[in-house]
Design a protein around this motif. Sequence first.
Motif, PDB file in Angstrom:
ATOM      1  N   VAL A 154       0.882  -1.170   0.000  1.00 30.19           N
ATOM      2  CA  VAL A 154       0.000   0.000   0.000  1.00 30.19           C
ATOM      3  C   VAL A 154       0.916   1.214   0.000  1.00 30.19           C
ATOM      4  CG1 VAL A 154      -1.764   1.328   1.188  1.00 30.19           C
ATOM      5  CG2 VAL A 154      -1.849  -1.175   1.251  1.00 30.19           C
ATOM      6  N   TYR A 155       0.712   2.109  -0.968  1.00 26.61           N
ATOM      7  CA  TYR A 155       1.548   3.301  -1.102  1.00 26.61           C
ATOM      8  C   TYR A 155       0.843   4.482  -0.444  1.00 26.61           C
ATOM      9  CZ  TYR A 155       4.372   0.525  -4.237  1.00 26.61           C
ATOM     10  OH  TYR A 155       5.183  -0.462  -4.753  1.00 26.61           O
ATOM     11  N   LEU A 156       1.450   4.983   0.605  1.00 28.23           N
ATOM     12  CA  LEU A 156       0.913   6.122   1.338  1.00 28.23           C
ATOM     13  C   LEU A 156       1.215   7.403   0.570  1.00 28.23           C
ATOM     14  CD1 LEU A 156      -0.333   7.305   3.967  1.00 28.23           C
ATOM     15  CD2 LEU A 156       1.991   7.351   4.901  1.00 28.23           C
ATOM     16  N   ASP A 157       0.185   8.153   0.232  1.00 32.36           N
ATOM     17  CA  ASP A 157       0.312   9.390  -0.544  1.00 32.36           C
ATOM     18  C   ASP A 157       0.535  10.563   0.409  1.00 32.36           C
ATOM     19  OD1 ASP A 157      -0.205  11.795  -1.918  1.00 32.36           O
ATOM     20  OD2 ASP A 157      -1.633  10.849  -3.255  1.00 32.36           O
ATOM     21  N   MET A 158       1.737  11.154   0.348  1.00 35.12           N
ATOM     22  CA  MET A 158       2.044  12.341   1.148  1.00 35.12           C
ATOM     23  C   MET A 158       2.390  13.468   0.188  1.00 35.12           C
ATOM     24  SD  MET A 158       2.094  13.287   4.349  1.00 35.12           S
ATOM     25  CE  MET A 158       2.245  11.710   5.203  1.00 35.12           C
ATOM     26  N   GLU A 159       1.540  14.490   0.171  1.00 33.15           N
ATOM     27  CA  GLU A 159       1.761  15.603  -0.746  1.00 33.15           C
ATOM     28  C   GLU A 159       2.877  16.521  -0.236  1.00 33.15           C
ATOM     29  OE1 GLU A 159       0.206  16.051  -3.815  1.00 33.15           O
ATOM     30  OE2 GLU A 159      -0.539  14.018  -3.470  1.00 33.15           O
ATOM     31  N   ALA A 160       3.246  17.496  -1.056  1.00 28.04           N
ATOM     32  CA  ALA A 160       4.389  18.356  -0.770  1.00 28.04           C
ATOM     33  C   ALA A 160       4.189  19.178   0.500  1.00 28.04           C
ATOM     34  CB  ALA A 160       4.635  19.284  -1.953  1.00 28.04           C
ATOM     35  N   TYR A 161       5.274  19.367   1.232  1.00 35.84           N
ATOM     36  CA  TYR A 161       5.246  20.217   2.431  1.00 35.84           C
ATOM     37  C   TYR A 161       6.651  20.762   2.677  1.00 35.84           C
ATOM     38  CZ  TYR A 161       7.323  16.331   5.119  1.00 35.84           C
ATOM     39  OH  TYR A 161       8.160  15.334   5.581  1.00 35.84           O
ATOM     40  N   ASP A 162       6.762  21.680   3.612  1.00 40.89           N
ATOM     41  CA  ASP A 162       8.037  22.331   3.910  1.00 40.89           C
ATOM     42  C   ASP A 162       8.878  21.422   4.812  1.00 40.89           C
ATOM     43  OD1 ASP A 162      10.149  23.962   4.515  1.00 40.89           O
ATOM     44  OD2 ASP A 162       8.971  25.487   5.586  1.00 40.89           O
ATOM     45  N   VAL A 163       9.805  20.694   4.205  1.00 38.40           N
ATOM     46  CA  VAL A 163      10.613  19.749   4.983  1.00 38.40           C
ATOM     47  C   VAL A 163      11.661  20.451   5.837  1.00 38.40           C
ATOM     48  CG1 VAL A 163      10.230  17.830   3.404  1.00 38.40           C
ATOM     49  CG2 VAL A 163      12.169  19.368   3.022  1.00 38.40           C
ATOM     50  N   THR A 164      11.849  21.761   5.647  1.00 41.08           N
ATOM     51  CA  THR A 164      12.778  22.493   6.513  1.00 41.08           C
ATOM     52  C   THR A 164      12.139  22.851   7.847  1.00 41.08           C
ATOM     53  OG1 THR A 164      12.186  24.695   5.669  1.00 41.08           O
ATOM     54  CG2 THR A 164      13.873  23.474   4.465  1.00 41.08           C
ATOM     55  N   ASN A 165      10.819  22.674   7.939  1.00 40.70           N
ATOM     56  CA  ASN A 165      10.108  22.877   9.202  1.00 40.70           C
ATOM     57  C   ASN A 165      10.284  21.601  10.024  1.00 40.70           C
ATOM     58  OD1 ASN A 165       8.113  22.898  11.237  1.00 40.70           O
ATOM     59  ND2 ASN A 165       6.798  24.261  10.031  1.00 40.70           N
ATOM     60  N   LYS A 166      11.226  21.600  10.953  1.00 39.37           N
ATOM     61  CA  LYS A 166      11.619  20.371  11.641  1.00 39.37           C
ATOM     62  C   LYS A 166      10.479  19.743  12.428  1.00 39.37           C
ATOM     63  CE  LYS A 166      15.205  18.251  14.467  1.00 39.37           C
ATOM     64  NZ  LYS A 166      14.248  17.418  15.218  1.00 39.37           N
ATOM     65  N   ALA A 167       9.709  20.559  13.120  1.00 44.21           N
ATOM     66  CA  ALA A 167       8.606  20.006  13.914  1.00 44.21           C
ATOM     67  C   ALA A 167       7.595  19.308  13.007  1.00 44.21           C
ATOM     68  CB  ALA A 167       7.929  21.110  14.718  1.00 44.21           C
ATOM     69  N   CYS A 168       7.308  19.935  11.882  1.00 44.83           N
ATOM     70  CA  CYS A 168       6.371  19.351  10.921  1.00 44.83           C
ATOM     71  C   CYS A 168       6.951  18.069  10.332  1.00 44.83           C
ATOM     72  CB  CYS A 168       6.085  20.368   9.821  1.00 44.83           C
ATOM     73  SG  CYS A 168       4.876  19.823   8.586  1.00 44.83           S
ATOM     74  N   ASP A 169       8.209  18.113   9.935  1.00 41.49           N
ATOM     75  CA  ASP A 169       8.849  16.954   9.338  1.00 41.49           C
ATOM     76  C   ASP A 169       8.918  15.792  10.327  1.00 41.49           C
ATOM     77  OD1 ASP A 169      10.181  15.873   6.993  1.00 41.49           O
ATOM     78  OD2 ASP A 169      12.024  15.904   8.172  1.00 41.49           O
ATOM     79  N   ASP A 170       9.248  16.071  11.563  1.00 39.44           N
ATOM     80  CA  ASP A 170       9.295  15.018  12.585  1.00 39.44           C
ATOM     81  C   ASP A 170       7.926  14.378  12.785  1.00 39.44           C
ATOM     82  OD1 ASP A 170      11.989  15.448  12.965  1.00 39.44           O
ATOM     83  OD2 ASP A 170      11.763  16.575  14.835  1.00 39.44           O
ATOM     84  N   ALA A 171       6.891  15.201  12.766  1.00 32.21           N
ATOM     85  CA  ALA A 171       5.535  14.672  12.932  1.00 32.21           C
ATOM     86  C   ALA A 171       5.165  13.770  11.763  1.00 32.21           C
ATOM     87  CB  ALA A 171       4.531  15.819  13.065  1.00 32.21           C
ATOM     88  N   VAL A 172       5.523  14.185  10.547  1.00 33.38           N
ATOM     89  CA  VAL A 172       5.248  13.369   9.368  1.00 33.38           C
ATOM     90  C   VAL A 172       5.961  12.022   9.473  1.00 33.38           C
ATOM     91  CG1 VAL A 172       5.629  13.154   6.877  1.00 33.38           C
ATOM     92  CG2 VAL A 172       4.758  15.294   7.829  1.00 33.38           C
ATOM     93  N   LEU A 173       7.232  12.040   9.854  1.00 33.96           N
ATOM     94  CA  LEU A 173       7.988  10.791   9.954  1.00 33.96           C
ATOM     95  C   LEU A 173       7.420   9.881  11.042  1.00 33.96           C
ATOM     96  CD1 LEU A 173      11.632  12.075   9.433  1.00 33.96           C
ATOM     97  CD2 LEU A 173      10.192  10.856   7.803  1.00 33.96           C
ATOM     98  N   THR A 174       6.936  10.457  12.128  1.00 31.50           N
ATOM     99  CA  THR A 174       6.284   9.661  13.174  1.00 31.50           C
ATOM    100  C   THR A 174       5.039   8.979  12.616  1.00 31.50           C
ATOM    101  OG1 THR A 174       7.093  11.069  14.960  1.00 31.50           O
ATOM    102  CG2 THR A 174       5.119   9.770  15.421  1.00 31.50           C
ATOM    103  N   TYR A 175       4.251   9.722  11.877  1.00 34.24           N
ATOM    104  CA  TYR A 175       3.035   9.175  11.260  1.00 34.24           C
ATOM    105  C   TYR A 175       3.389   8.066  10.271  1.00 34.24           C
ATOM    106  CZ  TYR A 175      -1.013   9.045   8.094  1.00 34.24           C
ATOM    107  OH  TYR A 175      -2.056   8.640   7.307  1.00 34.24           O
ATOM    108  N   VAL A 176       4.369   8.311   9.422  1.00 33.03           N
ATOM    109  CA  VAL A 176       4.765   7.334   8.410  1.00 33.03           C
ATOM    110  C   VAL A 176       5.268   6.050   9.066  1.00 33.03           C
ATOM    111  CG1 VAL A 176       6.392   6.850   6.533  1.00 33.03           C
ATOM    112  CG2 VAL A 176       5.250   9.076   6.655  1.00 33.03           C
TER     113      VAL A 176
END
Length: 275
Positions: A154-176
């Motif tokens: 199953v391919y999880l679709d994650m659209e574009a976001y600001d990966v330089t925003n560390k808090a946001c990026d960390d949250a995405v990686l936790t979810y993934v």
Amino acid sequence: MAGHRQSKKRRYLTWAVTGAAVVAGAGIAAQTSMAATTWPAQKTFTGRAFDTCSAPSLPAMKAWHTGFYGAAAVYVGGQNRGCAQPNLTASWVKSVSSLGWKLIPIYVGAQPPCQSGSSPEKLTVATAASLGAKDAADAVAKASALGMKAGSPVYLDMEAYDVTNKACDDAVLTYVRAFDKGLRAKTYRSGYYGFSSSSAKAIATATDRTDLPGNLWYALWDKQNTTTADWPWAANQFTNHSRGHQYMVNSKETYGGVTLTVDRDAWDAPVAVTG
């Protein structure tokens, strides 16, 4: 994915904002933590695939079965799935599989907290892990109900976001990671769709490789039908049939008298186990 929530123009703008530079990351091992379970054999397709917002009708799939495309990506679920799927049923899956089509399941799960737009489901730092687990369970249930068996990706679709925003990026990686673990617990393989400049880059360049997807489908709209010549990261990453490349979007094409607007993909990765 082009068309399912954002216009092509909007996605190009988002892509530009997040930056075009890529940094080669460390090599990634194939799917982790699989040794303790007897896994069904992987079904791999190598060739040209297409994705489109709504699964085409069975007559359209018959008309398009000319040999130019060998696989089709379909949106099996997710609260952020943008199109109705009146054709996507277990009967449809069985019928198109019997024609020889290979299927690529996509799940449009929660989107990043720093992403623009008003997605129906967005993750937060606090909810990332629980949402990832919940969405994984739903993805497996949806895929299974369609006749896509254990061993399927199953391919999880994650659209574009600001990966330089560390808090946001960390949250995405936790979810993934939570999504990945949830899939593997049910012996479904994990895959991930994202942009080479942002959401896919986050996976490919993460320092901690634990529980990240073993198959990467990168959006890089350079019109090159390849998973190697334009691969943006280290050559030893996602090897052994683990790459997909969305290389062209919004392409209006006609086969067998049927016209569809699709995105083109170069594919060398797992596809659904059906039949």
